[in-house]
Design a protein around this motif. Structure first.
Motif, PDB file in Angstrom:
ATOM      1  N   LEU A  46       0.883  -1.153   0.000  1.00 19.27           N
ATOM      2  CA  LEU A  46       0.000   0.000   0.000  1.00 19.27           C
ATOM      3  C   LEU A  46       0.924   1.207   0.000  1.00 19.27           C
ATOM      4  CD1 LEU A  46      -2.830   1.218   0.228  1.00 19.27           C
ATOM      5  CD2 LEU A  46      -2.621   1.064   2.713  1.00 19.27           C
ATOM      6  N   ASN A  47       0.904   1.979  -1.077  1.00 22.16           N
ATOM      7  CA  ASN A  47       1.893   3.046  -1.290  1.00 22.16           C
ATOM      8  C   ASN A  47       1.315   4.415  -0.949  1.00 22.16           C
ATOM      9  OD1 ASN A  47       3.918   1.258  -2.514  1.00 22.16           O
ATOM     10  ND2 ASN A  47       2.450   1.109  -4.188  1.00 22.16           N
ATOM     11  N   LEU A  48       2.160   5.248  -0.351  1.00 21.08           N
ATOM     12  CA  LEU A  48       1.740   6.600   0.008  1.00 21.08           C
ATOM     13  C   LEU A  48       2.805   7.603  -0.402  1.00 21.08           C
ATOM     14  CD1 LEU A  48       1.183   4.627   2.806  1.00 21.08           C
ATOM     15  CD2 LEU A  48      -0.193   6.633   3.321  1.00 21.08           C
ATOM     16  N   ILE A  49       2.353   8.711  -0.985  1.00 22.15           N
ATOM     17  CA  ILE A  49       3.205   9.881  -1.171  1.00 22.15           C
ATOM     18  C   ILE A  49       2.538  10.999  -0.375  1.00 22.15           C
ATOM     19  CG2 ILE A  49       4.261  11.489  -2.775  1.00 22.15           C
ATOM     20  CD1 ILE A  49       4.029   9.395  -4.951  1.00 22.15           C
ATOM     21  N   LEU A  50       3.258  11.515   0.624  1.00 22.36           N
ATOM     22  CA  LEU A  50       2.714  12.507   1.531  1.00 22.36           C
ATOM     23  C   LEU A  50       3.465  13.829   1.403  1.00 22.36           C
ATOM     24  CD1 LEU A  50       2.432  10.309   4.765  1.00 22.36           C
ATOM     25  CD2 LEU A  50       0.717  10.621   2.962  1.00 22.36           C
ATOM     26  N   GLN A  51       2.795  14.904   1.746  1.00 26.02           N
ATOM     27  CA  GLN A  51       3.429  16.201   1.913  1.00 26.02           C
ATOM     28  C   GLN A  51       3.346  16.538   3.400  1.00 26.02           C
ATOM     29  OE1 GLN A  51       5.045  18.018  -0.261  1.00 26.02           O
ATOM     30  NE2 GLN A  51       4.496  17.018  -2.203  1.00 26.02           N
ATOM     31  N   VAL A  52       4.517  16.765   3.992  1.00 26.40           N
ATOM     32  CA  VAL A  52       4.586  16.985   5.441  1.00 26.40           C
ATOM     33  C   VAL A  52       5.238  18.336   5.716  1.00 26.40           C
ATOM     34  CG1 VAL A  52       5.372  16.064   7.642  1.00 26.40           C
ATOM     35  CG2 VAL A  52       4.779  14.500   5.790  1.00 26.40           C
ATOM     36  N   LYS A  53       4.661  19.115   6.623  1.00 25.78           N
ATOM     37  CA  LYS A  53       5.215  20.419   6.973  1.00 25.78           C
ATOM     38  C   LYS A  53       6.355  20.236   7.979  1.00 25.78           C
ATOM     39  CE  LYS A  53       0.831  22.830   6.190  1.00 25.78           C
ATOM     40  NZ  LYS A  53       1.268  23.438   4.919  1.00 25.78           N
ATOM     41  N   VAL A  54       7.536  20.698   7.612  1.00 18.85           N
ATOM     42  CA  VAL A  54       8.731  20.472   8.427  1.00 18.85           C
ATOM     43  C   VAL A  54       9.571  21.748   8.512  1.00 18.85           C
ATOM     44  CG1 VAL A  54       8.798  18.062   7.658  1.00 18.85           C
ATOM     45  CG2 VAL A  54      10.186  19.765   6.473  1.00 18.85           C
ATOM     46  N   LYS A  55      10.567  21.690   9.425  1.00 10.64           N
ATOM     47  CA  LYS A  55      11.591  22.721   9.448  1.00 10.64           C
ATOM     48  C   LYS A  55      12.957  22.088   9.639  1.00 10.64           C
ATOM     49  CE  LYS A  55      13.124  27.117  11.277  1.00 10.64           C
ATOM     50  NZ  LYS A  55      13.011  28.141  12.350  1.00 10.64           N
ATOM     51  N   ASP A  56      13.296  21.666  10.900  1.00  7.50           N
ATOM     52  CA  ASP A  56      14.644  21.161  11.131  1.00  7.50           C
ATOM     53  C   ASP A  56      14.712  19.962  12.070  1.00  7.50           C
ATOM     54  OD1 ASP A  56      14.006  22.435  13.491  1.00  7.50           O
ATOM     55  OD2 ASP A  56      15.460  24.059  13.258  1.00  7.50           O
ATOM     56  N   GLN A  57      13.569  19.364  12.405  1.00  9.32           N
ATOM     57  CA  GLN A  57      13.556  18.201  13.285  1.00  9.32           C
ATOM     58  C   GLN A  57      13.315  16.913  12.489  1.00  9.32           C
ATOM     59  OE1 GLN A  57      14.265  18.411  16.650  1.00  9.32           O
ATOM     60  NE2 GLN A  57      14.647  20.570  16.150  1.00  9.32           N
ATOM     61  N   LYS A  58      13.842  15.806  13.003  1.00 10.42           N
ATOM     62  CA  LYS A  58      13.599  14.507  12.369  1.00 10.42           C
ATOM     63  C   LYS A  58      12.207  14.014  12.748  1.00 10.42           C
ATOM     64  CE  LYS A  58      18.406  12.919  12.118  1.00 10.42           C
ATOM     65  NZ  LYS A  58      19.367  11.863  12.522  1.00 10.42           N
ATOM     66  N   HIS A  59      11.470  13.575  11.742  1.00 14.16           N
ATOM     67  CA  HIS A  59      10.138  13.032  11.966  1.00 14.16           C
ATOM     68  C   HIS A  59      10.205  11.513  11.997  1.00 14.16           C
ATOM     69  CE1 HIS A  59       7.585  16.736  10.768  1.00 14.16           C
ATOM     70  NE2 HIS A  59       8.817  17.129  11.043  1.00 14.16           N
ATOM     71  N   GLY A  60       9.380  10.909  12.834  1.00 13.33           N
ATOM     72  CA  GLY A  60       9.323   9.454  12.912  1.00 13.33           C
ATOM     73  C   GLY A  60       8.056   8.923  12.261  1.00 13.33           C
ATOM     74  N   TYR A  61       8.208   7.839  11.498  1.00 12.52           N
ATOM     75  CA  TYR A  61       7.067   7.235  10.800  1.00 12.52           C
ATOM     76  C   TYR A  61       7.052   5.732  11.059  1.00 12.52           C
ATOM     77  CZ  TYR A  61       7.270  11.613   8.142  1.00 12.52           C
ATOM     78  OH  TYR A  61       7.297  12.932   7.788  1.00 12.52           O
ATOM     79  N   HIS A  62       5.854   5.182  11.127  1.00 12.53           N
ATOM     80  CA  HIS A  62       5.693   3.729  11.239  1.00 12.53           C
ATOM     81  C   HIS A  62       4.246   3.409  10.877  1.00 12.53           C
ATOM     82  CE1 HIS A  62       6.835  -0.281  12.405  1.00 12.53           C
ATOM     83  NE2 HIS A  62       7.980   0.140  12.928  1.00 12.53           N
ATOM     84  N   PHE A  63       3.881   2.147  10.952  1.00  8.70           N
ATOM     85  CA  PHE A  63       2.508   1.720  10.705  1.00  8.70           C
ATOM     86  C   PHE A  63       2.028   0.948  11.928  1.00  8.70           C
ATOM     87  CE2 PHE A  63       4.516   1.634   6.403  1.00  8.70           C
ATOM     88  CZ  PHE A  63       3.911   2.791   5.938  1.00  8.70           C
ATOM     89  N   ILE A  64       0.851   1.320  12.409  1.00  8.25           N
ATOM     90  CA  ILE A  64       0.265   0.683  13.592  1.00  8.25           C
ATOM     91  C   ILE A  64      -0.780  -0.336  13.143  1.00  8.25           C
ATOM     92  CG2 ILE A  64      -0.967   1.051  15.762  1.00  8.25           C
ATOM     93  CD1 ILE A  64      -0.102   4.047  15.478  1.00  8.25           C
ATOM     94  N   GLU A  65      -0.657  -1.553  13.615  1.00  5.38           N
ATOM     95  CA  GLU A  65      -1.683  -2.564  13.376  1.00  5.38           C
ATOM     96  C   GLU A  65      -2.680  -2.490  14.523  1.00  5.38           C
ATOM     97  OE1 GLU A  65      -2.078  -7.332  13.688  1.00  5.38           O
ATOM     98  OE2 GLU A  65      -0.479  -6.645  12.325  1.00  5.38           O
ATOM     99  N   ASN A  66      -3.838  -1.911  14.252  1.00  2.00           N
ATOM    100  CA  ASN A  66      -4.846  -1.749  15.302  1.00  2.00           C
ATOM    101  C   ASN A  66      -5.542  -3.059  15.646  1.00  2.00           C
ATOM    102  OD1 ASN A  66      -5.189   1.018  13.395  1.00  2.00           O
ATOM    103  ND2 ASN A  66      -4.751   1.334  15.562  1.00  2.00           N
TER     104      ASN A  66
END
Length: 216
Positions: free
Chosen positions: A129-149
């Motif tokens: 399942l593919n995603l292309i996202l636009q995320v608002k950032v400046k200078d911090q590292k963002h963390g991403y993962h997938f949660i199995e509910n």
């Protein structure tokens, strides 16, 4: 919780000495695609979500990877042969690893973070399942993962509920950055069957918490 880091390795494109008028640009494709290494840890094959396998033309810059491993990537490449030929070859121009961890149960997260994103596109392709996202950032590292509910079975029909984990780490919303992610649905090959439902929950700037439905 294991942190996911985006890595990138760029392959140099060397152009011959030709003028503007006589240079013919190649048929370049940019896809979210699997890159497969050989026993030496060198990238050797590109495998599309439709199952087409391209042998990568020999070049520098694709070594030093884990041996006999498949990486999820967004790659710019150009076919050198027809896709109908038995031995398909392509030249790779550049490639970047995609965030593609196997989803983890809610219990594995110390805290559930669902900071907002904007959906540029989301689609089911092959085993992902593919995603292309636009995320608002400046200078911090963002963390991403997938949660199995949960994986729900109702009247013989199964539904897998997933949520995008996004921790912006208190970053300022300065400018947009494109982020590529793929949920590895192959991890559910022994649990889901054709026609089973996948509900993907995602927190967006415009819609708040929303969901998209796909089928296995």
């Amino acid at each position: 919780m294991r942190k996911v880091v985006i890595l990138s390795f760029l392959a140099s494109l060397l152009l011959g000495a030709c003028g503007e008028d006589d240079y013919v640009y190649p048929n370049v494709l940019t896809d979210m695609i699997d890159l497969k290494t050989d026993h030496t840890g060198t990238g050797r094959y590109l495998i599309t979500d439709e199952g087409t396998e391209w042998r990568i033309q020999s070049r520098t810059g694709l070594d030093g990877l884990a041996p006999d491993t498949t990486y999820r990537t967004v790659t710019m490449y150009a076919p050198l042969t027809d896709s109908e030929e038995a031995e398909k070859e392509a030249i790779l121009y550049n490639t970047q690893l995609v965030i593609s961890p196997v989803p983890l149960p809610e219990s594995k997260f110390k805290e559930i973070k669902t900071d907002p994103v904007a959906i540029q596109s989301i689609w089911r392709g092959g085993n992902y399942l593919n995603l292309i996202l636009q995320v608002k950032v400046k200078d911090q590292k963002h963390g991403y993962h997938f949660i199995e509910n949960k994986l729900e079975n109702k009247d013989g029909e199964q539904t897998l509920y997933l949520t995008l984990y996004h921790d912006r780490n208190n970053d300022i919303e300065g400018f947009n950055r494109k982020v590529y992610l793929s949920v590895p649905l192959w991890a559910y090959a022994d649990k889901l069957h054709k026609g089973d439902k996948i509900v993907f929950n995602i927190h967006t700037y415009k819609e708040g918490m929303t969901s998209r439905i796909f089928y296995f």
